[in-house]
Design a protein around this motif. Structure first.
Motif, PDB file in Angstrom:
ATOM      1  N   VAL A  47       0.951  -1.062  -0.059  1.00 39.76           N
ATOM      2  CA  VAL A  47      -0.022  -0.160   0.167  1.00 39.76           C
ATOM      3  C   VAL A  47       0.889   1.285  -0.042  1.00 39.76           C
ATOM      4  O   VAL A  47       1.756   1.491   0.823  1.00 39.76           O
ATOM      5  N   THR A  48       0.712   2.091  -0.887  1.00 40.28           N
ATOM      6  CA  THR A  48       1.450   3.620  -1.085  1.00 40.28           C
ATOM      7  C   THR A  48       0.825   4.352   0.099  1.00 40.28           C
ATOM      8  O   THR A  48      -0.277   4.335   0.469  1.00 40.28           O
ATOM      9  N   ALA A  49       1.761   5.374   0.098  1.00 49.93           N
ATOM     10  CA  ALA A  49       1.248   6.530   0.946  1.00 49.93           C
ATOM     11  C   ALA A  49      -0.163   7.220   0.645  1.00 49.93           C
ATOM     12  O   ALA A  49      -0.925   7.604   1.488  1.00 49.93           O
ATOM     13  N   GLY A  50      -0.317   7.145  -0.918  1.00 48.21           N
ATOM     14  CA  GLY A  50      -1.598   7.570  -1.371  1.00 48.21           C
ATOM     15  C   GLY A  50      -2.825   7.012  -1.089  1.00 48.21           C
ATOM     16  O   GLY A  50      -3.756   6.922  -1.708  1.00 48.21           O
ATOM     17  N   GLY A  51      -2.650   5.607  -0.676  1.00 48.89           N
ATOM     18  CA  GLY A  51      -3.637   4.441  -0.498  1.00 48.89           C
ATOM     19  C   GLY A  51      -3.721   3.565  -1.766  1.00 48.89           C
ATOM     20  O   GLY A  51      -4.599   2.625  -1.715  1.00 48.89           O
ATOM     21  N   ARG A  52      -2.917   3.808  -2.524  1.00 51.96           N
ATOM     22  CA  ARG A  52      -3.228   2.621  -3.643  1.00 51.96           C
ATOM     23  C   ARG A  52      -2.404   1.274  -3.253  1.00 51.96           C
ATOM     24  O   ARG A  52      -1.426   1.169  -2.447  1.00 51.96           O
ATOM     25  N   THR A  53      -3.038   0.045  -3.806  1.00 52.11           N
ATOM     26  CA  THR A  53      -2.819  -1.179  -3.289  1.00 52.11           C
ATOM     27  C   THR A  53      -2.426  -2.008  -4.259  1.00 52.11           C
ATOM     28  O   THR A  53      -2.882  -2.052  -5.392  1.00 52.11           O
ATOM     29  N   ASN A  54      -1.433  -2.909  -4.089  1.00 56.59           N
ATOM     30  CA  ASN A  54      -1.282  -3.973  -5.157  1.00 56.59           C
ATOM     31  C   ASN A  54      -1.227  -5.337  -4.550  1.00 56.59           C
ATOM     32  O   ASN A  54      -0.638  -5.371  -3.428  1.00 56.59           O
ATOM     33  N   TYR A  55      -1.676  -6.333  -5.030  1.00 54.77           N
ATOM     34  CA  TYR A  55      -1.553  -7.801  -4.537  1.00 54.77           C
ATOM     35  C   TYR A  55      -1.250  -8.909  -5.689  1.00 54.77           C
ATOM     36  O   TYR A  55      -1.187  -8.534  -6.601  1.00 54.77           O
ATOM     37  N   ALA A  56      -0.246  -9.763  -4.847  1.00 51.23           N
ATOM     38  CA  ALA A  56      -0.187 -10.843  -5.869  1.00 51.23           C
ATOM     39  C   ALA A  56      -1.447 -11.554  -6.240  1.00 51.23           C
ATOM     40  O   ALA A  56      -2.366 -11.754  -5.445  1.00 51.23           O
ATOM     41  N   ASP A  57      -1.183 -12.076  -7.388  1.00 49.39           N
ATOM     42  CA  ASP A  57      -2.281 -12.898  -8.073  1.00 49.39           C
ATOM     43  C   ASP A  57      -2.670 -14.157  -7.040  1.00 49.39           C
ATOM     44  O   ASP A  57      -3.937 -14.181  -6.767  1.00 49.39           O
ATOM     45  N   SER A  58      -2.077 -14.707  -6.461  1.00 46.05           N
ATOM     46  CA  SER A  58      -2.187 -15.816  -5.711  1.00 46.05           C
ATOM     47  C   SER A  58      -3.140 -15.275  -4.244  1.00 46.05           C
ATOM     48  O   SER A  58      -3.635 -16.281  -3.804  1.00 46.05           O
ATOM     49  N   VAL A  59      -3.153 -14.142  -3.936  1.00 48.26           N
ATOM     50  CA  VAL A  59      -3.735 -13.784  -2.660  1.00 48.26           C
ATOM     51  C   VAL A  59      -4.921 -12.746  -2.831  1.00 48.26           C
ATOM     52  O   VAL A  59      -5.822 -12.411  -2.069  1.00 48.26           O
ATOM     53  N   LYS A  60      -5.195 -12.135  -4.297  1.00 49.70           N
ATOM     54  CA  LYS A  60      -6.214 -11.426  -4.550  1.00 49.70           C
ATOM     55  C   LYS A  60      -7.645 -11.969  -4.256  1.00 49.70           C
ATOM     56  O   LYS A  60      -8.086 -13.296  -4.479  1.00 49.70           O
ATOM     57  N   GLY A  61      -8.503 -11.239  -3.552  1.00 47.00           N
ATOM     58  CA  GLY A  61      -9.664 -11.612  -3.343  1.00 47.00           C
ATOM     59  C   GLY A  61      -9.718 -12.492  -1.803  1.00 47.00           C
ATOM     60  O   GLY A  61     -10.809 -12.764  -1.295  1.00 47.00           O
ATOM     61  N   ARG A  62      -8.689 -12.742  -1.364  1.00 49.23           N
ATOM     62  CA  ARG A  62      -8.526 -13.340   0.097  1.00 49.23           C
ATOM     63  C   ARG A  62      -7.813 -12.449   1.183  1.00 49.23           C
ATOM     64  O   ARG A  62      -8.014 -12.628   2.022  1.00 49.23           O
ATOM     65  N   PHE A  63      -6.804 -11.713   0.632  1.00 48.60           N
ATOM     66  CA  PHE A  63      -6.172 -10.829   1.553  1.00 48.60           C
ATOM     67  C   PHE A  63      -6.264  -9.364   1.272  1.00 48.60           C
ATOM     68  O   PHE A  63      -6.618  -8.669   0.329  1.00 48.60           O
ATOM     69  N   THR A  64      -6.198  -8.391   2.525  1.00 43.24           N
ATOM     70  CA  THR A  64      -6.534  -7.296   2.162  1.00 43.24           C
ATOM     71  C   THR A  64      -5.458  -6.543   3.139  1.00 43.24           C
ATOM     72  O   THR A  64      -5.255  -6.761   4.300  1.00 43.24           O
ATOM     73  N   ILE A  65      -4.724  -5.558   2.507  1.00 40.57           N
ATOM     74  CA  ILE A  65      -3.854  -4.749   3.103  1.00 40.57           C
ATOM     75  C   ILE A  65      -4.526  -3.586   3.607  1.00 40.57           C
ATOM     76  O   ILE A  65      -5.368  -2.676   2.710  1.00 40.57           O
ATOM     77  N   SER A  66      -4.215  -2.839   4.520  1.00 43.06           N
ATOM     78  CA  SER A  66      -4.740  -1.539   4.894  1.00 43.06           C
ATOM     79  C   SER A  66      -3.844  -0.808   5.910  1.00 43.06           C
ATOM     80  O   SER A  66      -3.074  -1.424   6.734  1.00 43.06           O
ATOM     81  N   ARG A  67      -4.100   0.635   5.948  1.00 45.37           N
ATOM     82  CA  ARG A  67      -2.977   1.281   7.016  1.00 45.37           C
ATOM     83  C   ARG A  67      -3.976   1.677   8.084  1.00 45.37           C
ATOM     84  O   ARG A  67      -5.094   2.176   7.609  1.00 45.37           O
ATOM     85  N   ASP A  68      -3.411   2.013   9.170  1.00 50.30           N
ATOM     86  CA  ASP A  68      -4.163   2.599  10.454  1.00 50.30           C
ATOM     87  C   ASP A  68      -4.510   3.951  10.149  1.00 50.30           C
ATOM     88  O   ASP A  68      -3.567   4.784   9.792  1.00 50.30           O
TER      89      ASP A  68
END
Length: 113
Positions: free
Chosen positions: A49-70
């Motif tokens: 996750v970038t400072a601007g809130g953009r996220t990117n995921y590995a294909d193997s975890v898309k739809g199952r994992f979520t990254i977020s910042r406090d």
């Protein structure tokens, strides 16, 4: 310094939430991410996750994992892992990037079948 927590043993289909907090010499973070490394394999990107809130995921975890910042502490990042599979078993590392890369020591996630 990066401190990770939340790893452990879980059955397939279960969930875990990893937490990483950056402190000390880490300033003006551009991005924070999670990587993992299984025995005998190279370390790979899981999510970022970038400072601007953009996220990117590995294909193997898309739809199952979520990254977020406090929202209150931008130096803290979470990785919510759902529908875990045995293939997700790895040591998970947190990385924060400012002028350089800072790594945590890792937290072990074990998913039993």
């Amino acid at each position: 310094q990066l401190v990770e927590s939340g790893g452990g043993l879980v059955q397939a289909g279960g969930s875990l939430r990893l937490t990483c907090t950056a402190s000390g010499s880490v300033f003006s973070i551009n991005s924070m991410g999670w990587y993992r490394q299984a025995p005998g394999k190279q370390r790979e990107l899981v999510a970022i996750v970038t400072a601007g809130g953009r996220t990117n995921y590995a294909d193997s975890v898309k739809g199952r994992f979520t990254i977020s910042r406090d929202n209150a502490n931008k130096n803290t990042v979470y990785l919510q892992m759902n529908s875990l599979k045995p293939d997700d078993t790895s040591v998970y590392y947190c990385k924060a990037r400012d002028a350089m890369d800072h790594w945590g020591e890792g937290t072990l996630v074990t998913v039993s079948s």
